[in-house]
Design an enzyme around this catalytic site. Structure first.
Site, PDB file in Angstrom:
ATOM      1  N   LEU A 172       0.737  -1.214  -0.141  1.00  0.00           N
ATOM      2  CA  LEU A 172      -0.083   0.007   0.251  1.00  0.00           C
ATOM      3  C   LEU A 172       0.829   1.147  -0.104  1.00  0.00           C
ATOM      4  O   LEU A 172       0.896   1.977   0.710  1.00  0.00           O
ATOM      5  CB  LEU A 172      -0.751   0.011   1.387  1.00  0.00           C
ATOM      6  CG  LEU A 172      -2.281   0.833   1.178  1.00  0.00           C
ATOM      7  CD1 LEU A 172      -3.232   0.249  -0.051  1.00  0.00           C
ATOM      8  CD2 LEU A 172      -3.025   0.778   2.511  1.00  0.00           C
ATOM      9  N   GLY A 173       1.823   1.379  -1.032  1.00  0.00           N
ATOM     10  CA  GLY A 173       2.520   2.540  -1.149  1.00  0.00           C
ATOM     11  C   GLY A 173       1.767   3.456  -1.910  1.00  0.00           C
ATOM     12  O   GLY A 173       0.696   3.728  -2.104  1.00  0.00           O
ATOM     13  N   ILE A 175       1.739   3.713  -5.499  1.00  0.00           N
ATOM     14  CA  ILE A 175       0.789   2.965  -6.366  1.00  0.00           C
ATOM     15  C   ILE A 175      -0.499   2.393  -5.916  1.00  0.00           C
ATOM     16  O   ILE A 175      -1.702   2.540  -6.234  1.00  0.00           O
ATOM     17  CB  ILE A 175       1.487   1.892  -7.230  1.00  0.00           C
ATOM     18  CG1 ILE A 175       2.642   2.735  -8.134  1.00  0.00           C
ATOM     19  CG2 ILE A 175       0.465   1.199  -7.928  1.00  0.00           C
ATOM     20  CD1 ILE A 175       3.449   1.810  -8.802  1.00  0.00           C
ATOM     21  N   SER A 194       1.088  -5.142   4.079  1.00  0.00           N
ATOM     22  CA  SER A 194       2.710  -4.291   3.737  1.00  0.00           C
ATOM     23  C   SER A 194       3.505  -4.632   4.818  1.00  0.00           C
ATOM     24  O   SER A 194       3.068  -5.431   5.544  1.00  0.00           O
ATOM     25  CB  SER A 194       1.858  -2.934   3.999  1.00  0.00           C
ATOM     26  OG  SER A 194       3.109  -1.987   3.298  1.00  0.00           O
ATOM     27  N   ARG A 195       4.640  -4.156   4.911  1.00  0.00           N
ATOM     28  CA  ARG A 195       5.754  -4.673   5.899  1.00  0.00           C
ATOM     29  C   ARG A 195       5.265  -4.262   7.276  1.00  0.00           C
ATOM     30  O   ARG A 195       5.446  -4.836   8.160  1.00  0.00           O
ATOM     31  CB  ARG A 195       6.859  -3.679   5.297  1.00  0.00           C
ATOM     32  CG  ARG A 195       7.679  -4.333   4.152  1.00  0.00           C
ATOM     33  CD  ARG A 195       9.094  -3.494   4.018  1.00  0.00           C
ATOM     34  NE  ARG A 195       9.631  -3.919   2.907  1.00  0.00           N
ATOM     35  CZ  ARG A 195      10.533  -5.125   2.840  1.00  0.00           C
ATOM     36  NH1 ARG A 195      10.495  -5.962   3.685  1.00  0.00           N
ATOM     37  NH2 ARG A 195      11.034  -5.322   1.805  1.00  0.00           N
ATOM     38  N   VAL A 250       0.831  -5.584 -11.203  1.00  0.00           N
ATOM     39  CA  VAL A 250       1.485  -4.348 -11.837  1.00  0.00           C
ATOM     40  C   VAL A 250       2.910  -4.059 -10.774  1.00  0.00           C
ATOM     41  O   VAL A 250       3.475  -2.981 -11.192  1.00  0.00           O
ATOM     42  CB  VAL A 250       0.715  -3.253 -11.991  1.00  0.00           C
ATOM     43  CG1 VAL A 250      -0.336  -3.354 -12.738  1.00  0.00           C
ATOM     44  CG2 VAL A 250       0.198  -2.796 -10.487  1.00  0.00           C
ATOM     45  N   GLY A 251       3.140  -4.832 -10.167  1.00  0.00           N
ATOM     46  CA  GLY A 251       4.427  -4.658  -9.328  1.00  0.00           C
ATOM     47  C   GLY A 251       5.694  -5.138 -10.034  1.00  0.00           C
ATOM     48  O   GLY A 251       6.273  -4.420 -10.902  1.00  0.00           O
ATOM     49  N   ARG A 252       6.229  -6.503  -9.771  1.00  0.00           N
ATOM     50  CA  ARG A 252       7.178  -6.865 -10.656  1.00  0.00           C
ATOM     51  C   ARG A 252       7.041  -8.498 -10.534  1.00  0.00           C
ATOM     52  O   ARG A 252       6.546  -8.966  -9.746  1.00  0.00           O
ATOM     53  CB  ARG A 252       8.603  -6.884  -9.615  1.00  0.00           C
ATOM     54  CG  ARG A 252       9.080  -5.372  -9.816  1.00  0.00           C
ATOM     55  CD  ARG A 252       9.772  -5.061 -11.046  1.00  0.00           C
ATOM     56  NE  ARG A 252      10.580  -3.664 -11.122  1.00  0.00           N
ATOM     57  CZ  ARG A 252       9.770  -2.585 -11.506  1.00  0.00           C
ATOM     58  NH1 ARG A 252       8.511  -2.778 -11.691  1.00  0.00           N
ATOM     59  NH2 ARG A 252      10.489  -1.674 -11.558  1.00  0.00           N
ATOM     60  N   GLU A 281      11.396 -10.955 -17.960  1.00  0.00           N
ATOM     61  CA  GLU A 281      11.090 -10.056 -19.298  1.00  0.00           C
ATOM     62  C   GLU A 281      12.277  -9.987 -20.087  1.00  0.00           C
ATOM     63  O   GLU A 281      13.285  -9.820 -19.680  1.00  0.00           O
ATOM     64  CB  GLU A 281      10.525  -8.831 -18.679  1.00  0.00           C
ATOM     65  CG  GLU A 281       9.381  -8.747 -17.902  1.00  0.00           C
ATOM     66  CD  GLU A 281       8.820  -7.473 -17.345  1.00  0.00           C
ATOM     67  OE1 GLU A 281       9.616  -6.596 -17.566  1.00  0.00           O
ATOM     68  OE2 GLU A 281       7.937  -7.384 -16.533  1.00  0.00           O
ATOM     69  N   HIS A 299       4.334  -5.042 -20.048  1.00  0.00           N
ATOM     70  CA  HIS A 299       4.919  -3.963 -18.882  1.00  0.00           C
ATOM     71  C   HIS A 299       4.893  -2.507 -19.458  1.00  0.00           C
ATOM     72  O   HIS A 299       5.757  -1.931 -19.636  1.00  0.00           O
ATOM     73  CB  HIS A 299       6.558  -4.212 -18.671  1.00  0.00           C
ATOM     74  CG  HIS A 299       7.029  -3.986 -17.541  1.00  0.00           C
ATOM     75  ND1 HIS A 299       8.083  -4.452 -16.699  1.00  0.00           N
ATOM     76  CD2 HIS A 299       6.666  -2.787 -16.443  1.00  0.00           C
ATOM     77  CE1 HIS A 299       8.192  -3.726 -15.609  1.00  0.00           C
ATOM     78  NE2 HIS A 299       7.317  -2.760 -15.500  1.00  0.00           N
TER      79      HIS A 299
END
Length: 336
Positions: A172-173, A175, A194-195, A250-252, A281, A299
């Site tokens: 929850l940053g 983005i 989240s962390r 949509v992260g990595r 990728e 991407h």
């Protein structure tokens, strides 16, 4: 970004010596604004040389003080050994997992990114992927183009209602919080992992992805990649999500165990996935290409003309600040 407004929009005056900028491989941002970069910097294009990269760096880049990189052109500790004068690494995006920040710290090399310029567009894209996979929009497009509509109109499968769905957001940053705001406005019930639990956030917090998945209909992955997050969304998490569950990433790519994902999608033990990022990728597992419960994207979540224009100004602003011995606009902490 008050400082950004003070950036010089014009290239250096005639007669000014252009500072050197190394490009080992060109990012999409560099290609989109190549003329602008070339007007401001003496660009060393390693990718245009027939020489092996290490040879080019040894023969032509020993005095290079700044390099522009991206995920497809990582900055490793080994690469840094060939750049003795380097003082700044600037990335064309927000994430820095392709930069060996520990090696930069040891060398006292500064690192900068594009700050938050891509967050809004990536959040929009995440919601677009979310709606696409839920309502089978891409599937409907294929169905129509292949001529199936007049032949078998009842064969197109039903989609899923968006409103009232339980959405679990991983990260929850910048983005993730924007995705949450958009989906909440559409009537979704938001929870997150989240962390750490965030103060003054009204959404339900779950300390592990597994717990979040067990209480969600959809997981939306928005977090950056660190080594401890590799394959964080694993077989157990997908099992907890269940056969009606959907994953949007949509992260990595490497945050998801891609082999486990393929297995669950093929077996229909999760309902679907919408993926803008992949583990290796630009290679995508061939098994995904044949599945009708997957939406695939190369991407491009952050790619808008407006965001690229803003990113260009921030990247050039960081470079100009560095070459003028001023404070960087968007520095990245390299640790200790």
């Amino acid at each position: 970004m008050a400082e950004e407004n003070s950036l010089r929009d014009e290239p250096p005056l005639f007669g000014e010596e252009l500072p050197q900028l190394l490009i080992i491989r060109p990012s999409n941002l560099f290609r989109a604004h190549e003329d602008g970069f070339s007007a401001r910097f003496n660009v060393l294009r390693a990718y245009e040389s027939p020489l092996p990269t290490e040879t080019f760096l040894r023969e032509h880049a020993q005095s290079a003080k700044a390099v522009l990189c991206f995920a497809g052109s990582p900055i490793t500790a080994e690469l840094l050994l060939h750049l003795p004068s380097l003082g700044l690494v600037v990335t064309s995006g927000t994430g820095v997992n392709h930069i060996d920040t520990a090696a930069c710290r040891r060398r006292e090399i500064l690192v900068a990114n594009t700050s938050d310029v891509f967050s809004e567009d990536t959040a929009d894209y995440a919601v677009g992927l979310f709606i696409d996979v839920m309502r089978k929009i891409s599937g409907g497009d294929r169905f129509l183009r292949r001529g199936f509509w007049p032949l078998c109109p009842d064969q197109f499968p039903l989609g899923f209602k968006v409103a009232s769905k339980r959405v679990g957001i991983i990260g929850l940053g910048n983005i993730g919080s924007k995705v949450a705001k958009r989906l909440q406005a559409m009537g979704c019930k938001i929870s997150y992992n989240s962390r750490a639990k965030k103060a003054s956030i009204p959404y339900n917090f779950f300390p592990t992805p597994h717990q979040l998945a067990s209480q969600s209909d959809i997981l939306v992955i928005c977090c950056p990649l660190t080594e401890d997050m590799r394959h964080m969304i694993d077989d157990d998490v997908m099992t907890a999500l269940g056969e009606t569950g959907i994953i949007v990433n949509v992260g990595r790519g490497a945050i998801v165990d891609e082999k486990a994902l393929v297995k669950h999608l093929a077996a229909r033990t999760i309902a679907g996935a919408a993926l803008d990022v992949f583990e290796n990728e630009p290679r995508v597992p061939t098994e995904l290409l044949g599945l009708d419960n997957v939406v695939l994207s190369p991407h491009r979540g952050a790619y808008t003309a407006e965001a690229f224009s803003d990113a260009f100004r921030i990247v050039t602003g960081n470079l100009e600040a560095f070459f003028s011995n001023k404070t960087l606009i968007s520095p990245v902490s390299t640790g200790e």
